[in-house]
Enzyme design. Structure first.
Site, PDB file in Angstrom:
ATOM      1  N   SER A   1       0.795  -1.236   0.000  1.00  0.00           N
ATOM      2  CA  SER A   1       0.000   0.000   0.000  1.00  0.00           C
ATOM      3  C   SER A   1       0.817   1.271   0.000  1.00  0.00           C
ATOM      4  O   SER A   1       0.255   2.364  -0.090  1.00  0.00           O
ATOM      5  CB  SER A   1      -0.964  -0.009   1.187  1.00  0.00           C
ATOM      6  OG  SER A   1      -2.011  -0.921   0.962  1.00  0.00           O
TER       7      SER A   1
ATOM      8  N   GLY B   1       3.950   9.495   5.868  1.00  0.00           N
ATOM      9  CA  GLY B   1       4.423   8.220   5.352  1.00  0.00           C
ATOM     10  C   GLY B   1       3.291   7.277   5.048  1.00  0.00           C
ATOM     11  O   GLY B   1       2.135   7.679   4.922  1.00  0.00           O
ATOM     12  N   HIS B   2       3.638   6.003   4.937  1.00  0.00           N
ATOM     13  CA  HIS B   2       2.643   4.960   4.664  1.00  0.00           C
ATOM     14  C   HIS B   2       3.297   3.614   4.933  1.00  0.00           C
ATOM     15  O   HIS B   2       4.519   3.486   4.908  1.00  0.00           O
ATOM     16  CB  HIS B   2       2.150   5.024   3.212  1.00  0.00           C
ATOM     17  CG  HIS B   2       0.711   4.637   3.046  1.00  0.00           C
ATOM     18  ND1 HIS B   2       0.280   3.320   3.155  1.00  0.00           N
ATOM     19  CD2 HIS B   2      -0.390   5.373   2.795  1.00  0.00           C
ATOM     20  CE1 HIS B   2      -1.031   3.288   2.962  1.00  0.00           C
ATOM     21  NE2 HIS B   2      -1.467   4.517   2.760  1.00  0.00           N
ATOM     22  N   ASP B   3       2.463   2.618   5.198  1.00  0.00           N
ATOM     23  CA  ASP B   3       2.918   1.236   5.318  1.00  0.00           C
ATOM     24  C   ASP B   3       2.312   0.419   4.194  1.00  0.00           C
ATOM     25  O   ASP B   3       1.297   0.812   3.591  1.00  0.00           O
ATOM     26  CB  ASP B   3       2.495   0.620   6.655  1.00  0.00           C
ATOM     27  CG  ASP B   3       3.132   1.298   7.847  1.00  0.00           C
ATOM     28  OD1 ASP B   3       4.171   1.963   7.661  1.00  0.00           O
ATOM     29  OD2 ASP B   3       2.584   1.175   8.955  1.00  0.00           O
ATOM     30  N   GLY B   4       2.899  -0.730   3.925  1.00  0.00           N
ATOM     31  CA  GLY B   4       2.359  -1.631   2.912  1.00  0.00           C
ATOM     32  C   GLY B   4       2.481  -3.072   3.347  1.00  0.00           C
ATOM     33  O   GLY B   4       3.480  -3.452   3.965  1.00  0.00           O
TER      34      GLY B   4
END
Length: 427
Positions: free
Chosen positions: A56, A273-276
């Site tokens: 993601s 930010g973001h995580d995946g």
């Protein structure tokens, strides 16, 4: 300067993560630190140029292309989606902005494989006619993969090419990225990581999510390429990290949602930010615009959250004095309430809260197309009360040593992992 390669090696070994790459960019100085193996079955070594799925973390890339289209005057963020995609059978009030901020109300974890053809995203959008609406558009937050596939289809229609082709033309080629891919036949030309199940560490049997999920999560890249994308957002697109909605949970300092970006408050420092997470490949990206730091961690294990928490805390504490905020923890001697016993359900999950042997338990079962990618058909977790001790706030975790995950109950739903899951009956 700490030896980040040594720290990654130590912590990845501690948390049984087979392979990882740390990417760190600090105001022009870059560090790429690889560790371990890409695949325990083959023993292929992880190197700095290894490709991992970023899951993601793809979403900000798709959102960047939408913002580009808005800057070109080809759409407005408050346009109704059906004005741009008349064929989309969704609530006509849903806007582009609501897709970008996960506030559309669409039950978004739909992972249907619509084939490998260039029409796969278009075919996916047609399926949404049968997907429930969890809440009125704009009235709540619930993480929505389907919304980003809709955004990908908007890009396809306005650009007159596939989402993959627009990604290459609008971001990959202009940024000079050499190993950012979306398809397995592209990734196999590089040293590509394979996922490993958290717990027993076994190699997964499926490598990637369906192509139809592309705009929500099928980019694979090197740490260096992810850092180049992060640098773009340090220098441009500041509007994408302007707060749009408040995040309703309590995890990792996540406070608000921008245009796809997650906005964090780490003891007064503002990061984005973001995580995946795909099939046992987990990626993490955090950017501190004031300190001009970009941190990414690419891994091939479901055990990665604990590795991220400890490593990111060390890196950011060294440079800024502030690390990842501690997650809520179980309270001592608190008695769990029984009023939330019952079943909860959304498109991809069936959840039951029950009491057994004096413990409050939550069972989670992946349903629908998500069953194909689930590590275990049914998982069971103990729910432990946490502050505030009102009977509505709990934590649980995957296994000993992993971070605690908050779960909040409301009269008609539970909220965890960013998602609203409606209550369907009472225990």
């Amino acid at each position: 300067m700490p030896d980040w390669t040594a720290r990654l090696t130590h912590l990845a070994t501690k948390y049984d993560v087979p392979g990882a790459v740390l990417g760190l960019w600090v105001d022009g100085e870059q560090t790429i630190a690889p560790y371990g193996v890409l695949n325990r079955r083959t023993g292929v070594e992880t190197t700095a140029d290894s490709v991992f799925q970023i899951g993601s973390v793809t979403k900000p890339w798709t959102a960047t292309m939408i913002v580009q289209l808005a800057a070109e005057g080809r759409l407005a963020l408050d346009d109704a989606v059906v004005e741009l995609l008349p064929e989309a059978s969704i609530d006509p009030r849903i806007t582009v902005r609501q897709l970008l901020t996960h506030t559309s109300g669409i039950d978004g974890d739909v992972f249907t494989d619509t084939g490998r053809g260039d029409d796969c995203v278009e075919r996916y959008v047609a399926l949404l006619a049968d997907v429930p609406q969890l809440f009125e558009p704009g009235t709540a937050y619930s993480y929505c993969n389907a919304g980003f596939v809709l955004l990908g289809r908007i890009i396809e229609v306005l650009d007159g090419r596939t989402w993959d082709e627009s990604l290459r033309a609008r971001l990959v080629e202009p940024l000079g990225l050499t190993a950012t891919t979306t398809l397995p036949e592209e990734a196999i030309l590089h040293r590509a990581a394979v996922g490993h199940v958290g717990g027993d560490g076994s190699v997964v049997s499926t490598w990637q999510l369906p192509r139809s999920i592309g705009p929500a999560g099928t980019i694979a890249a090197t740490a260096e390429d992810v850092l180049k994308f992060a640098q773009l957002h340090l220098d441009e697109y500041a509007g994408m990290r302007e707060p749009q909605v408040t995040y309703p949970g309590r995890t990792g300092g996540l406070a608000e949602i921008g245009l796809a970006w997650r906005l964090y408050d780490w003891s007064g420092r503002r990061l984005f930010g973001h995580d995946g997470m795909t099939i046992s490949q987990l990626a993490f990206l955090r950017i501190d615009p004031e300190a001009r730091i970009a941190f990414c961690l690419l891994t091939n294990s479901g055990n990665a959250p604990a590795l991220f928490d400890e490593l990111a805390t060390e890196v950011f504490t060294h440079h800024t004095g502030v690390g990842v905020p501690a997650a809520p923890r179980p309270a001592e001697e608190a008695v769990p309430a029984d009023r939330h016993l019952g079943r909860y359900q959304r498109a991809s999950a069936a959840i039951e809260v029950l009491r057994r042997d004096g413990k409050l338990l939550l069972t989670y079962q992946a349903t629908g197309d998500l069953r194909t990618f689930a590590e275990e058909p049914v998982r069971e977790f103990e729910l432990l009360p946490t502050e505030p001790l009102d009977g509505d706030h709990y934590v649980t975790r995957e296994s000993e040593g992993q971070p605690w995950t908050p779960i909040t109950f409301r009269p008609s739903y539970l909220f965890t992992s960013g998602r609203v899951t409606p209550r369907v009956d009472r225990g």
